[in-house]
Design a protein around this motif. Structure first.
Motif, PDB file in Angstrom:
ATOM      1  N   VAL A  91       0.828  -1.225   0.000  1.00  0.00           N
ATOM      2  CA  VAL A  91       0.000   0.000   0.000  1.00  0.00           C
ATOM      3  C   VAL A  91       0.855   1.265   0.000  1.00  0.00           C
ATOM      4  N   GLY A 143       0.322  -1.704  11.527  1.00  0.00           N
ATOM      5  CA  GLY A 143      -0.838  -2.369  10.953  1.00  0.00           C
ATOM      6  C   GLY A 143      -1.540  -3.165  12.036  1.00  0.00           C
ATOM      7  N   PHE A 156     -14.801   0.468   7.805  1.00  0.00           N
ATOM      8  CA  PHE A 156     -13.950   1.583   7.379  1.00  0.00           C
ATOM      9  C   PHE A 156     -14.757   2.879   7.352  1.00  0.00           C
ATOM     10  N   ILE A 186      -5.957  -0.916   1.340  1.00  0.00           N
ATOM     11  CA  ILE A 186      -5.468  -1.844   2.348  1.00  0.00           C
ATOM     12  C   ILE A 186      -4.810  -3.040   1.672  1.00  0.00           C
ATOM     13  N   VAL A 212      -3.041  -6.753   8.449  1.00  0.00           N
ATOM     14  CA  VAL A 212      -3.826  -5.805   7.664  1.00  0.00           C
ATOM     15  C   VAL A 212      -3.074  -4.474   7.687  1.00  0.00           C
ATOM     16  N   VAL A 236      -2.869  -0.541   6.203  1.00  0.00           N
ATOM     17  CA  VAL A 236      -3.724   0.512   5.653  1.00  0.00           C
ATOM     18  C   VAL A 236      -2.817   1.630   5.171  1.00  0.00           C
ATOM     19  N   VAL A 291      -6.301   6.494  11.286  1.00  0.00           N
ATOM     20  CA  VAL A 291      -5.394   6.168  10.169  1.00  0.00           C
ATOM     21  C   VAL A 291      -4.592   7.417   9.852  1.00  0.00           C
TER      22      VAL A 291
END
Lengths: 205, 290
Positions: free
Chosen positions: B44, B52, B64, B70, B113, B115, B149
């Motif tokens: 990403v 993460g 989200f 992602i 995961v 982002v 984020v």
């Protein structure tokens, strides 16, 4: 004295004593070899973690520094990091049991603890938890049979040959002699630990 | 922001941890399978060190609040974004308001995961990692946790459509560099270690992987004066059953370390689930200087 491989990324230097471990630690911090990530003193060792270093080169460098640290060992004092006085209220829950185990009076237990000259050997168990060496042999007592599920931060405790100040609330099996308001661990401070290896410590009633 | 609808069995925020504080008793922490987190970040356009989410046994539901790029890596799970299947190991565009459902992994234990912009919880001692041993960093994720984020404007462009991740094995061969305390064990201990597979016990977490198999006989009794422990150390308590130290391992310890798992194999061990097995392949610790 021996330097042992501890995996691909670390070397364990055996120093034979805590004092030489502290001197080697100080030498390494004063002139940190390239790529060294962590320098971890133990009771008679220093673990040097350096994932990106050439381990052979690092090893010869450490051998040289170890020789200097040992040579300095003939002089008495070494390089203390500093001295910290810790104010203590001696009202711990285990004062009586320590008195009973040692055959001393509560006043004598307090006097011997406050009269001991401590030095921080190494840290472990929890962030900021310093193992203090130098406890009067008359106060060497075993840990509790059943650890407490929570010991409040600032608790001043002993077990075996060690004393310590609990840096944060945690389970604990050491015998509690008292408490201090001095914060030995604060993530917002720099450095976060008040008692790094080599620090001299006195408890003041 | 991302709202945790369900964290699954266990989920935490992880980056590359807190190296440099071990002398103060602070565990390294960070992603247990660091290369998988780094890969997810690269996919990403994040720096590899961005924070993460580390899922354990998948099973998470994430909503989200803002649209985001992602990527999921590590243990391969079925993934759905608002009921549309999404892939592993690829950048996935998630529009605002979409709910991401991660199923249970087919193999492996930990799924990452990433982002774009990174999880932006407040760092503690230079890291956003949850340290399950010491409690430093953010608490483990719970239903209702909201994760901020970070700003994605500084990130590099996303240049890759998908990546290939090395296959998982439920019975891998793991290289073990013998030492530093192999001499505390009976002479044939290295042989005993390699003689058969060890099984991963259920008491396994981010601190360490407990193993069941041949018990390792000591040549000496007692404890070693406390000494520093490296990542991947195979510590042997008096019961003779080895424990492999993972990211949240204690910084010092008194049980002898018979060997240290090779750096590239630590993430392999971190992906083993209870019941999986591993074979140790001992390699000598070169260069003991006296």
């Amino acid at each position: 004295m021996t330097i042992r491989r501890a995996g691909e990324h670390a070397l364990l230097v055996e120093t034979g004593s805590t004092a030489v471990a502290h001197r080697l630690d100080a030498l390494l911090r004063a002139d940190r070899p390239e790529h060294v990530e962590d320098i971890v003193p133990g009771q008679e060792t220093v673990l040097v973690v350096a994932p990106d270093a050439d381990q052979e080169r690092l090893e010869s460098r450490l051998a040289g520094l170890l020789a200097s640290a040992e040579a300095a060992g003939s002089q008495e004092a070494g390089t203390p990091v500093g001295t910290v006085e810790i104010p203590v209220v001696y009202d711990g829950a285990d004062l009586e049991s320590v008195a009973a185990l040692t055959g001393l009076g509560v006043d004598e237990v307090i006097a011997l603890h406050a009269g001991s000259e401590f030095v921080v050997g190494w840290l472990g168990f929890a962030p900021g938890f310093a193992y203090l060496l130098g406890l009067d042999p008359r106060l060497h007592v075993p840990r509790l049979d059943a650890p407490r599920t929570s010991v409040p931060p600032g608790s001043v405790a002993i077990a075996g040959p060690y004393s310590a100040v609990y840096p944060s609330a945690s389970p604990g099996g050491w015998r509690l002699l008292g408490r201090t308001d001095l914060r030995v661990w604060d993530v917002a401070a720099d450095p976060p630990a008040k008692l790094p290896p080599g620090t001299r410590v006195r408890f003041v009633p | 922001m991302i709202e945790i609808v369900s964290p699954g069995p266990y989920a935490t925020v992880q980056d590359l941890g807190r190296p440099g504080y071990a002398h103060l008793g602070v565990p390294r922490s960070g992603a247990a399978d660091a290369p998988s987190l780094c890969l997810a970040n690269r996919l990403v356009g994040n720096p590899e060190s961005a924070a993460g989410i580390e899922l354990t046994f998948g099973g998470a539901v994430l909503r989200f609040g803002d649209s985001a790029w992602i990527a999921l890596t590590g243990a391969p799970c079925p993934v759905e974004a608002d009921r549309r299947p999404a892939g592993m190991c690829a950048p996935v565009w998630v529009p605002q308001g979409v709910t991401l459902r991660v199923g249970a992994p087919r193999e492996g234990l930990r799924t990452y995961v990433a982002v774009r912009g990174g999880i932006a919880v407040e760092p503690v001692l230079d890291s956003r990692s949850t340290d399950s041993l010491s409690g430093l960093g953010p608490p483990a994720l719970r239903a209702g946790t909201v994760l901020p984020v970070g700003d994605a404007e500084q990130q590099t462009a996303i240049r890759v459509d998908s990546a290939v991740q090395s296959p998982f094995s439920s019975c891998p061969s793991v290289r073990l560099v013998l030492g530093p305390r192999a001499d505390w064990f009976a002479t044939d201990a290295a042989g005993a270690l390699a003689a058969g597979p060890y099984e991963v016990a259920t008491e396994t977490n981010r601190v360490g992987v407990r193993l069941r198999g041949t018990t390792l006989e000591r040549a000496r009794e007692g404890e070693i004066p406390s000494e520093g422990m490296p990542l991947g150390a195979v510590q042997v308590p008096p019961d003779g059953r080895p424990i492999v130290f993972l990211a949240d391992h204690p910084t010092t310890g008194g049980y002898p370390v018979i060997g240290v798992v090779a750096a590239r194999d630590v993430p392999v061990v971190a992906q083993l689930r209870p019941g999986d097995r591993l074979w140790f392949r001992p390699v000598p610790g070169r260069g003991v200087r006296t």
